[in-house]
Structure formats: structure tokens, C-alpha cells
Design an enzyme around this catalytic site. Structure first.
Site, PDB file in Angstrom:
ATOM      1  N   GLN A  61       0.845  -1.193   0.000  1.00 48.50           N
ATOM      2  CA  GLN A  61       0.000   0.000   0.000  1.00 48.50           C
ATOM      3  C   GLN A  61       0.882   1.244   0.000  1.00 48.50           C
ATOM      4  OE1 GLN A  61      -2.986   0.044   3.059  1.00 48.50           O
ATOM      5  NE2 GLN A  61      -3.430   2.209   2.801  1.00 48.50           N
ATOM      6  N   SER A  64       1.637   7.047   1.907  1.00 48.55           N
ATOM      7  CA  SER A  64       2.390   8.098   2.590  1.00 48.55           C
ATOM      8  C   SER A  64       3.633   8.517   1.818  1.00 48.55           C
ATOM      9  CB  SER A  64       2.809   7.626   3.989  1.00 48.55           C
ATOM     10  OG  SER A  64       1.672   7.394   4.793  1.00 48.55           O
ATOM     11  N   SER A  96       3.656  -0.239   3.402  1.00 50.81           N
ATOM     12  CA  SER A  96       3.411  -1.512   4.083  1.00 50.81           C
ATOM     13  C   SER A  96       3.692  -2.673   3.139  1.00 50.81           C
ATOM     14  CB  SER A  96       1.958  -1.580   4.558  1.00 50.81           C
ATOM     15  OG  SER A  96       1.677  -0.543   5.467  1.00 50.81           O
ATOM     16  N   GLU A 179      -9.784  -0.908   6.249  1.00 44.43           N
ATOM     17  CA  GLU A 179      -8.595  -0.786   7.093  1.00 44.43           C
ATOM     18  C   GLU A 179      -9.006  -0.614   8.552  1.00 44.43           C
ATOM     19  OE1 GLU A 179      -5.648   2.775   7.469  1.00 44.43           O
ATOM     20  OE2 GLU A 179      -4.890   1.449   5.891  1.00 44.43           O
ATOM     21  N   GLU A 303      -4.193  11.232  17.216  1.00 45.25           N
ATOM     22  CA  GLU A 303      -4.607  12.630  17.350  1.00 45.25           C
ATOM     23  C   GLU A 303      -5.517  13.044  16.192  1.00 45.25           C
ATOM     24  OE1 GLU A 303      -1.066  11.912  19.751  1.00 45.25           O
ATOM     25  OE2 GLU A 303      -1.537  11.527  17.657  1.00 45.25           O
TER      26      GLU A 303
END
Length: 322
Positions: A61, A64, A96, A179, A303
């Protein structure tokens, strides 16, 4: 291959764990990537998923980037259309299974930088394509599950696009449901097996268990069961064909807490053995503890998840700037 839905796959993972067998690691991403590919590019599922299901290959995947982690709308890896192909250039980080994957599902920019999420597309490409460079990232445990990947004018057939051009954000949001849900269910199934194995391991060590061991085990068990109860509700919604929205961030927050809590429990209950023992089962706990440090960051930080819940689920007022 029997036509079952998400509930049936959840039962499979439960039964594997009850039998003391690990859930195959590639299945964690299979549950995340394959539903989206099937929904938006069924021809790619038909072509490649059978080999994935047989264990002959697996996918990575690629979302990022160095400057775009939780803010995926800021990503810069670009794909430009040239006739019947796309040409992909850019860099991905923390991919990943990137170190060993056969194919990559890549979120790319096909629009302008200013278009943010409206200018994104999703595409699948082969790792052995000319111009792809994979650099494994060594984790603190020594494992090389993640990778940094570079694309230098990689030519990809246009029919490897997942969805329409410019539909990448829609595909990514669809993918995140799985996910959050199926990954959480798998993790809870594995955690229930692992906490039992931890209890048996601690009682097999010389000397009495640490003070408060039963209370600590019970508290972590409650966290895992809470995650399971929540993810059960989400899995049922997916099986019913419902769209799971921002409330799926609850699953992600609970998953991170349960994963870190279980591994911190192992660290504390195993004591000096955790650091010094060469027993394979203790070494496994040590490696899992290192990896669990990323649980509150990977796939969207805790967060960010709490902000999503505050804004889009609870409707809390925005903080005023001073």
C-alpha cells in the site's frame, strides 16, 4: 472463493486464532486493498487476486510520502497520461509490505497541486517495472516490513487505474472502511490468542508472577473485547453493504490502545526475560512490542482520529484561535 461476506472472513480469522495458528500476514493488507480494487477495478481483481489468495504474491500500500503522511491531499507523486499509459514519478515512504510486495497500489496526483484531494487517482503497478527502486526500512526489531519506494518515469498501462482518473480520494475513503474494520477484527482475533499465550508463558517462567498480574491481564482483556465489540458492529455494517463514515475512527483509536496495551503488558510481566531471554516466544514478544510503538501513528495518528471524531461525529465546536 465460497461467496461469503465480511462476517464469514471474520469467522475464518477467529478459527485460525482459536486453533493457535497465525493469521497470514499478507491477509492484513488483502482485507484492506482487495475490496477497493474489486469495487473500482474488478478486472484487476480477476487478473491478480487469485495469486494473492494462493499466497504466490502480495501487494503493498503506497500512500504516505515524506511530506504527506496523515495529510494525503498534499502528496506529490505524479502520474501523467501518455496515450495508453501513465508515467509515474515520485517517492513513497513507509510502504506496508513494500520490501517484499509483488505489486503496489499507489495513490498518485493526476491533477494540480492546488486541487488537493480532487486531483488524486489510484493505480496499480508491478514492482519489477523499470524505474521502480525499493529501499527496505529496517525497523528497531530488525524486520524489513516497510520500504521507501522511488518511481522514476515508471510506465503503467492505463487499465491499471483503480476507478476513474481523479477518483483516487473516493477509492481511498472506501478502502479506509476496511482498514478500520476488517483490520481491527483481525487484530482483535490475534490479540485474544496472544493474551492467552502470554498468560501461559508467564506462568511457565521460574518464580511467582509479578504483583498485580491478574488485574493487568484483566484490564487489557477488557480493552481487546471492547475493540472486538466495536469492530463487530462495523463488520456487520460492511456485510450489509452500508458505507462506514468517520465514525470508523473509533475502531482505529481502540485498536491502537489495545495493541500497545497488550505489548506493554508483555514487557512488564516478562520482566528481565523480555530483554534477555533467547526463547523464540519471548523474542516474538520483543519484536511485536517494537512494532506496536507505531500503532498510534500508522494508518492515521490517534490525534488525527480524535479530531475527525470531534469534528464529524460529535460536532464539537472548533477551538478559537487566540
Amino acid at each position: 472463493g465460497l461467496g461469503g461476506d465480511e462476517r464469514h472472513r471474520g469467522i475464518l480469522y477467529d478459527e485460525l486464532s482459536r486453533a493457535g495458528l497465525p493469521v497470514p500476514e499478507p491477509h492484513l493488507l488483502l482485507e484492506t486493498l482487495c475490496p477497493a480494487v474489486t469495487r473500482f477495478a474488478p478486472h484487476l481483481t480477476e487478473r491478480y487476486a487469485p495469486a494473492y489468495l494462493r499466497g504466490k504474491e502480495w501487494w503493498g500500500q503506497c500512500f504516505s510520502e515524506p511530506e504527506a503522511g496523515s495529510d494525503l491531499a498534499a502528496l506529490r507523486t505524479r502520474a501523467r497520461r501518455e496515450g495508453d499509459h501513465y508515467v509515474v514519478s515520485g517517492q513513497k515512504l513507509w510502504t506496508s509490505h513494500g520490501a517484499t510486495a509483488t505489486r503496489l497500489v499507489v495513490l498518485v496526483r493526476t491533477g494540480t497541486t492546488e486541487s488537493r484531494h480532487r486531483g488524486l487517482s489510484m493505480i496499480m503497478l508491478d514492482v519489477d517495472s523499470p524505474g521502480v527502486t525499493v529501499r527496505p526500512i529496517a525497523l528497531a526489531s530488525g524486520d524489513n516490513e516497510l520500504a521507501e519506494i522511488f518511481f522514476d518515469d515508471v510506465v503503467v498501462p492505463a487499465d491499471h487505474l483503480i476507478g476513474e482518473e481523479g477518483q483516487g480520494w473516493t477509492v481511498a475513503m472506501f478502502l479506509l472502511q476496511y482498514e478500520r474494520a476488517m483490520y481491527a477484527w483481525q487484530s482483535a482475533s490475534v490479540a485474544l490468542r496472544r493474551i492467552t499465550e502470554l498468560r501461559d508463558l508467564v506462568t511457565s517462567l521460574p518464580g511467582p508472577p509479578p504483583d498485580g498480574a491478574r488485574r493487568r491481564i484483566g484490564a487489557v482483556y477488557v480493552d481487546i473485547v471492547t475493540l472486538r465489540a466495536r469492530s463487530s458492529h462495523t463488520v456487520r455494517r460492511l456485510a450489509a453493504g452500508e458505507t462506514v463514515g468517520p465514525e470508523a475512527s473509533v475502531d482505529k483509536v481502540l485498536l491502537a490502545a489495545a495493541e500497545q496495551g497488550l505489548n506493554d503488558l508483555a514487557r512488564d510481566l516478562l520482566g528481565p526475560h523480555f530483554l534477555l531471554s533467547n526463547r523464540p516466544e519471548v523474542q516474538a514478544w520483543r519484536a511485536e512490542w517494537w512494532y506496536s510503538r507505531s500503532a498510534t501513528i500508522l494508518g492515521g495518528s490517534s490525534e488525527v482520529q480524535r479530531t475527525i471524531l470531534a469534528d464529524h461525529v460529535l460536532g464539537l465546536p472548533k477551538e478559537h484561535q487566540r
